[in-house]
Design a protein around this motif. Structure first.
Motif, PDB file in Angstrom:
ATOM      1  N   GLU A  70       0.825  -1.189   0.000  1.00  0.00           N
ATOM      2  CA  GLU A  70       0.000   0.000   0.000  1.00  0.00           C
ATOM      3  C   GLU A  70       0.867   1.249   0.000  1.00  0.00           C
ATOM      4  O   GLU A  70       1.963   1.257   0.562  1.00  0.00           O
ATOM      5  N   SER A  71       0.344   2.298  -0.593  1.00  0.00           N
ATOM      6  CA  SER A  71       1.048   3.566  -0.624  1.00  0.00           C
ATOM      7  C   SER A  71       0.048   4.702  -0.769  1.00  0.00           C
ATOM      8  O   SER A  71      -1.113   4.482  -1.125  1.00  0.00           O
ATOM      9  N   GLY A  72       0.500   5.908  -0.492  1.00  0.00           N
ATOM     10  CA  GLY A  72      -0.317   7.087  -0.714  1.00  0.00           C
ATOM     11  C   GLY A  72      -0.864   7.762   0.521  1.00  0.00           C
ATOM     12  O   GLY A  72      -1.440   8.849   0.425  1.00  0.00           O
ATOM     13  N   GLY A  73      -0.708   7.150   1.671  1.00  0.00           N
ATOM     14  CA  GLY A  73      -1.204   7.762   2.890  1.00  0.00           C
ATOM     15  C   GLY A  73      -0.375   8.967   3.282  1.00  0.00           C
ATOM     16  O   GLY A  73       0.717   9.195   2.765  1.00  0.00           O
ATOM     17  N   GLY A  74      -0.915   9.741   4.210  1.00  0.00           N
ATOM     18  CA  GLY A  74      -0.199  10.917   4.665  1.00  0.00           C
ATOM     19  C   GLY A  74      -1.101  11.876   5.404  1.00  0.00           C
ATOM     20  O   GLY A  74      -2.224  11.539   5.772  1.00  0.00           O
ATOM     21  N   LEU A  75      -0.590  13.067   5.613  1.00  0.00           N
ATOM     22  CA  LEU A  75      -1.308  14.122   6.323  1.00  0.00           C
ATOM     23  C   LEU A  75      -1.864  15.128   5.328  1.00  0.00           C
ATOM     24  O   LEU A  75      -1.125  15.650   4.487  1.00  0.00           O
ATOM     25  N   VAL A  76      -3.157  15.398   5.430  1.00  0.00           N
ATOM     26  CA  VAL A  76      -3.803  16.379   4.566  1.00  0.00           C
ATOM     27  C   VAL A  76      -4.745  17.236   5.396  1.00  0.00           C
ATOM     28  O   VAL A  76      -5.205  16.829   6.466  1.00  0.00           O
ATOM     29  N   GLN A  77      -5.036  18.414   4.876  1.00  0.00           N
ATOM     30  CA  GLN A  77      -5.975  19.307   5.542  1.00  0.00           C
ATOM     31  C   GLN A  77      -7.409  18.972   5.149  1.00  0.00           C
ATOM     32  O   GLN A  77      -7.648  18.378   4.092  1.00  0.00           O
ATOM     33  N   PRO A  78      -8.368  19.314   5.985  1.00  0.00           N
ATOM     34  CA  PRO A  78      -9.762  19.097   5.600  1.00  0.00           C
ATOM     35  C   PRO A  78     -10.069  19.744   4.257  1.00  0.00           C
ATOM     36  O   PRO A  78      -9.652  20.868   3.988  1.00  0.00           O
ATOM     37  N   GLY A  79     -10.790  19.014   3.415  1.00  0.00           N
ATOM     38  CA  GLY A  79     -11.090  19.478   2.077  1.00  0.00           C
ATOM     39  C   GLY A  79     -10.068  19.063   1.046  1.00  0.00           C
ATOM     40  O   GLY A  79     -10.307  19.229  -0.158  1.00  0.00           O
ATOM     41  N   GLY A  80      -8.969  18.520   1.485  1.00  0.00           N
ATOM     42  CA  GLY A  80      -7.918  18.096   0.584  1.00  0.00           C
ATOM     43  C   GLY A  80      -8.191  16.743  -0.041  1.00  0.00           C
ATOM     44  O   GLY A  80      -9.231  16.123   0.194  1.00  0.00           O
ATOM     45  N   SER A  81      -7.234  16.292  -0.831  1.00  0.00           N
ATOM     46  CA  SER A  81      -7.365  15.035  -1.549  1.00  0.00           C
ATOM     47  C   SER A  81      -6.144  14.159  -1.341  1.00  0.00           C
ATOM     48  O   SER A  81      -5.044  14.643  -1.066  1.00  0.00           O
ATOM     49  N   LEU A  82      -6.361  12.873  -1.514  1.00  0.00           N
ATOM     50  CA  LEU A  82      -5.299  11.901  -1.384  1.00  0.00           C
ATOM     51  C   LEU A  82      -5.669  10.699  -2.238  1.00  0.00           C
ATOM     52  O   LEU A  82      -6.854  10.376  -2.380  1.00  0.00           O
ATOM     53  N   ARG A  83      -4.666  10.051  -2.788  1.00  0.00           N
ATOM     54  CA  ARG A  83      -4.907   8.870  -3.611  1.00  0.00           C
ATOM     55  C   ARG A  83      -4.098   7.698  -3.071  1.00  0.00           C
ATOM     56  O   ARG A  83      -2.874   7.752  -3.025  1.00  0.00           O
ATOM     57  N   LEU A  84      -4.799   6.668  -2.668  1.00  0.00           N
ATOM     58  CA  LEU A  84      -4.169   5.468  -2.159  1.00  0.00           C
ATOM     59  C   LEU A  84      -4.037   4.432  -3.263  1.00  0.00           C
ATOM     60  O   LEU A  84      -4.883   4.348  -4.144  1.00  0.00           O
ATOM     61  N   SER A  85      -2.992   3.642  -3.179  1.00  0.00           N
ATOM     62  CA  SER A  85      -2.778   2.572  -4.134  1.00  0.00           C
ATOM     63  C   SER A  85      -2.398   1.305  -3.398  1.00  0.00           C
ATOM     64  O   SER A  85      -1.783   1.348  -2.333  1.00  0.00           O
ATOM     65  N   CYS A  86      -2.766   0.189  -3.984  1.00  0.00           N
ATOM     66  CA  CYS A  86      -2.432  -1.115  -3.424  1.00  0.00           C
ATOM     67  C   CYS A  86      -2.113  -2.043  -4.579  1.00  0.00           C
ATOM     68  O   CYS A  86      -2.979  -2.310  -5.425  1.00  0.00           O
ATOM     69  N   ALA A  87      -0.895  -2.526  -4.610  1.00  0.00           N
ATOM     70  CA  ALA A  87      -0.440  -3.402  -5.682  1.00  0.00           C
ATOM     71  C   ALA A  87      -0.250  -4.822  -5.160  1.00  0.00           C
ATOM     72  O   ALA A  87       0.397  -5.036  -4.133  1.00  0.00           O
ATOM     73  N   ALA A  88      -0.812  -5.769  -5.875  1.00  0.00           N
ATOM     74  CA  ALA A  88      -0.718  -7.174  -5.500  1.00  0.00           C
ATOM     75  C   ALA A  88       0.310  -7.893  -6.363  1.00  0.00           C
ATOM     76  O   ALA A  88       0.382  -7.680  -7.575  1.00  0.00           O
ATOM     77  N   SER A  89       1.083  -8.744  -5.735  1.00  0.00           N
ATOM     78  CA  SER A  89       2.041  -9.563  -6.454  1.00  0.00           C
ATOM     79  C   SER A  89       2.095 -10.938  -5.805  1.00  0.00           C
ATOM     80  O   SER A  89       1.714 -11.105  -4.646  1.00  0.00           O
ATOM     81  N   GLY A  90       2.548 -11.914  -6.561  1.00  0.00           N
ATOM     82  CA  GLY A  90       2.646 -13.257  -6.035  1.00  0.00           C
ATOM     83  C   GLY A  90       2.359 -14.298  -7.087  1.00  0.00           C
ATOM     84  O   GLY A  90       2.370 -14.013  -8.286  1.00  0.00           O
ATOM     85  N   SER A  91       2.092 -15.498  -6.633  1.00  0.00           N
ATOM     86  CA  SER A  91       1.888 -16.632  -7.528  1.00  0.00           C
ATOM     87  C   SER A  91       0.423 -16.933  -7.790  1.00  0.00           C
ATOM     88  O   SER A  91       0.086 -18.037  -8.211  1.00  0.00           O
ATOM     89  N   PHE A  92      -0.427 -15.994  -7.566  1.00  0.00           N
ATOM     90  CA  PHE A  92      -1.848 -16.207  -7.766  1.00  0.00           C
ATOM     91  C   PHE A  92      -2.192 -16.296  -9.247  1.00  0.00           C
ATOM     92  O   PHE A  92      -1.464 -15.806 -10.108  1.00  0.00           O
ATOM     93  N   ARG A  93      -3.337 -16.892  -9.504  1.00  0.00           N
ATOM     94  CA  ARG A  93      -3.835 -16.998 -10.862  1.00  0.00           C
ATOM     95  C   ARG A  93      -4.607 -15.760 -11.272  1.00  0.00           C
ATOM     96  O   ARG A  93      -4.509 -15.295 -12.411  1.00  0.00           O
ATOM     97  N   ARG A  94      -5.366 -15.238 -10.314  1.00  0.00           N
ATOM     98  CA  ARG A  94      -6.254 -14.125 -10.621  1.00  0.00           C
ATOM     99  C   ARG A  94      -6.604 -13.359  -9.352  1.00  0.00           C
ATOM    100  O   ARG A  94      -6.726 -13.946  -8.281  1.00  0.00           O
ATOM    101  N   ILE A  95      -6.752 -12.059  -9.481  1.00  0.00           N
ATOM    102  CA  ILE A  95      -7.278 -11.227  -8.414  1.00  0.00           C
ATOM    103  C   ILE A  95      -8.750 -10.960  -8.710  1.00  0.00           C
ATOM    104  O   ILE A  95      -9.095 -10.470  -9.783  1.00  0.00           O
ATOM    105  N   ASN A  96      -9.582 -11.302  -7.757  1.00  0.00           N
ATOM    106  CA  ASN A  96     -11.012 -11.132  -7.945  1.00  0.00           C
ATOM    107  C   ASN A  96     -11.461  -9.792  -7.351  1.00  0.00           C
ATOM    108  O   ASN A  96     -11.095  -8.743  -7.853  1.00  0.00           O
ATOM    109  N   ALA A  97     -12.229  -9.827  -6.296  1.00  0.00           N
ATOM    110  CA  ALA A  97     -12.711  -8.595  -5.689  1.00  0.00           C
ATOM    111  C   ALA A  97     -11.584  -7.853  -4.992  1.00  0.00           C
ATOM    112  O   ALA A  97     -10.638  -8.452  -4.471  1.00  0.00           O
TER     113      ALA A  97
END
Length: 120
Positions: A6-33
């Protein structure tokens, strides 16, 4: 085996914006939900938004109209665009994914969490 970064967290002021990301890796066949959950200080982990493999989304009432969940299947990544942030959004945000393996077995995995602090 699935690793979530996960990445993208931090400190922001009220009314501000932030974008979080989560990248999956491994030996899986498929990522569902994919989903984002959060745990406010002193509270349990609640669902914020979810997205199916086909792109259908759901949001908790508290974030509707402000947050947008999306996914990039080619990169096995889920994003959470957070706009008009409020102090009540302060929480540790966790990515959750359901992975299917070559055996046909599916499991849910949690990211390590990223802290979002909304404060003036």
């Amino acid at each position: 085996q699935v690793q979530l970064v996960e990445s993208g967290g931090g400190l922001v002021q009220p009314g501000g914006s932030l974008r979080l990301s989560c990248a999956a890796s491994g030996s899986f066949r498929r990522i569902n939900a994919m989903a984002w959950h959060r745990a406010a200080p002193g509270k349990g982990r609640d669902l914020v938004a979810s997205i199916t493999s086909t792109g259908n989304t759901n949001y908790s009432d508290s974030v509707k109209g402000r947050f947008t969940i999306s996914r990039d299947n080619a990169k096995n990544t889920v994003h959470l665009q957070m706009n008009s942030l409020k102090s009540e959004d302060t929480a540790v945000y966790y990515c959750r994914v359901v992975a299917t393996f070559n055996s046909g077995y599916s499991l849910a995995y949690w990211g390590q969490g990223t802290l979002v602090t909304v404060s003036s």
